[in-house]
Scaffold this active site. Structure first.
Site, short mmCIF file in Angstrom:
data_model
loop_
_atom_site.label_atom_id
_atom_site.label_comp_id
_atom_site.label_asym_id
_atom_site.label_seq_id
_atom_site.Cartn_x
_atom_site.Cartn_y
_atom_site.Cartn_z
N CYS A 111 -10.55 2.91 0.26
CA CYS A 111 -9.98 1.69 -0.14
C CYS A 111 -10.73 0.62 0.22
CB CYS A 111 -8.61 1.44 0.14
SG CYS A 111 -7.65 0.23 -0.46
N GLY A 135 -6.30 -8.38 7.47
CA GLY A 135 -5.46 -8.46 8.94
C GLY A 135 -6.06 -7.37 9.75
N CYS A 210 -0.59 5.23 2.00
CA CYS A 210 0.21 4.36 1.31
C CYS A 210 0.49 4.78 -0.15
CB CYS A 210 -0.51 2.83 1.12
SG CYS A 210 -1.92 2.90 -0.18
#
EC number: 2.8.1.13
Length: 378
Positions: A111, A135, A210
């Site tokens: 990803c 982040g 995810c």
């Protein structure tokens, strides 16, 4: 050397905001540093759920709303970009195909390579942004000669450089990781979010893969690939059990084997090999997992490619430790030898090389050599 998050001039920054606390604080720090920040949430699911299941999954409608609220508090513009088709093709379908071929992929790494620092970055640059901010806990160091290096985070306990080891020179030049040079605990990050008035301060971290919100990887693959009963055999080839699809196993796996026949020595058995062609899973003792060397393909370098053999430390999984290796690029493939044998190394995994805290590059494991073997085991 200076971290690129401390730029000497304000930049136009696109902050990828997942809806979690880390990306929200990263965006807030970038804005506080004087950069012109715009927040963006990536819609990666064609049919997002309304709510997360505890700490599992992400990319839900709830996450999008949390990201928008955080952007409002920070005082930055906010958009949602639909990258669901790219994510399905480059990450989800790749994940399924790798397992079908008997390999063990890392979708987070893919990803970062294909979505956050390719599709997203390309679109950001086309719109006039200078950098993409995330982040992640890692550091991009700007050297005096103008080149950039990717390094581990100051807090190695939270370091995420492994899943960023696919970034090349161009991508590093436009990457910003405001959390990477801060030695703080996760609770301190949450406390900072609370001080800034960000409602995500107490939101649970997302775990597991995810796009598999319930954490049932085997069930997810079965839904995509169908059930295909096959044999579980020991090292001699004797049948010791059955399975419903070889794709549901990984090298080094111990739990969930459902073998009715105990091993002669009474010790646990582990997955040693997976054969998609014969739909067979081979199990055996832990010692049979010892790997002394491997070949990895599709190398990507965080800077110039190394020349000749070198000594490095290597990380083989996102939350794994480091091990000393010698590595050399031979005819486009990375040949790696371990100083001490390591266990549970599976084709499809990424190997990331380090020189101290600096990330040298990464490659995808294609084959391994086990202790006592003379040729690679694919």
């Amino acid at each position: 050397m200076t971290d690129t998050s401390q730029r000497s001039r304000p930049l136009r920054v696109l902050a990828a905001m997942s809806g979690g606390v880390d990306s929200a604080v990263a965006a807030a720090r970038a804005a506080e540093a004087g950069h012109d920040v715009t927040g963006v949430h990536l819609a990666l699911s064609a049919n997002p759920q309304s709510f997360r299941t505890g700490a599992r999954g992400c990319c839900t409608i709830e996450d999008s709303r949390d990201a928008r609220r955080a952007a409002d508090v920070i005082g930055i513009p906010f958009y949602v970009w639909d990258l669901a088709d790219r994510f399905r093709e480059d990450v989800v379908e790749d994940f399924v195909a790798e397992y079908e071929a008997g390999r063990t992929p890392n979708p987070c790494l893919r990803c970062n390579e294909k979505i956050k620092f390719a599709a997203l970055l390309d679109k950001a640059l086309a719109l006039g942004f200078d950098a993409v901010c995330t982040g992640h806990y890692a550091q991009v160091i700007l050297r005096e000669d103008g080149t950039r290096e990717l390094h581990r985070a100051s807090d190695t306990a939270k370091d995420q450089s492994y899943v960023l080891g696919v970034l090349d020179d161009r991508q590093l030049a436009h990457a910003m990781f405001p959390l990477g040079d801060t030695v703080t605990t996760k609770e301190e990050i949450r406390a900072e979010a609370e001080r800034r008035g960000l409602a995500v301060a107490k939101k649970p971290d997302s775990h597991d893969i995810c796009f598999i919100a319930d954490g049932d990887t085997r069930g997810f693959l079965a839904g995509r690939l169908g059930r295909a009963e096959g044999d579980i055999v020991d090292e001699s080839g004797a049948k010791v059990g059955t399975h419903e699809g070889a794709y549901g196993f990984t090298i080094g796996q111990r739990k969930g084997l459902r073998i009715g026949t105990p091993a002669p020595d009474g010790k646990p058995r582990y997955v040693l090999d997976i054969s998609p062609v014969t739909n067979t899973v081979t199990v055996g003792p832990a010692a049979a997992l010892d790997v002394t060397a491997l070949t990895a393909v599709r190398p990507r370098w965080c800077g110039a490619a190394p020349t000749g053999p070198g000594t490095y430390t290597a990380q083989l999984r996102a939350h794994g430790g480091e091990t000393e290796v010698t590595a050399e690029l031979v005819d486009g493939s990375l040949e790696v030898s371990f100083t001490e044998p390591v266990r549970g190394v599976a084709p499809g995994q990424a190997i990331v090389l380090y020189d101290g805290t600096r990330v040298v590059g990464s490659a995808t494991i294609a084959s391994t050599v086990r202790a006592g073997e003379a040729t690679p085991a694919v």
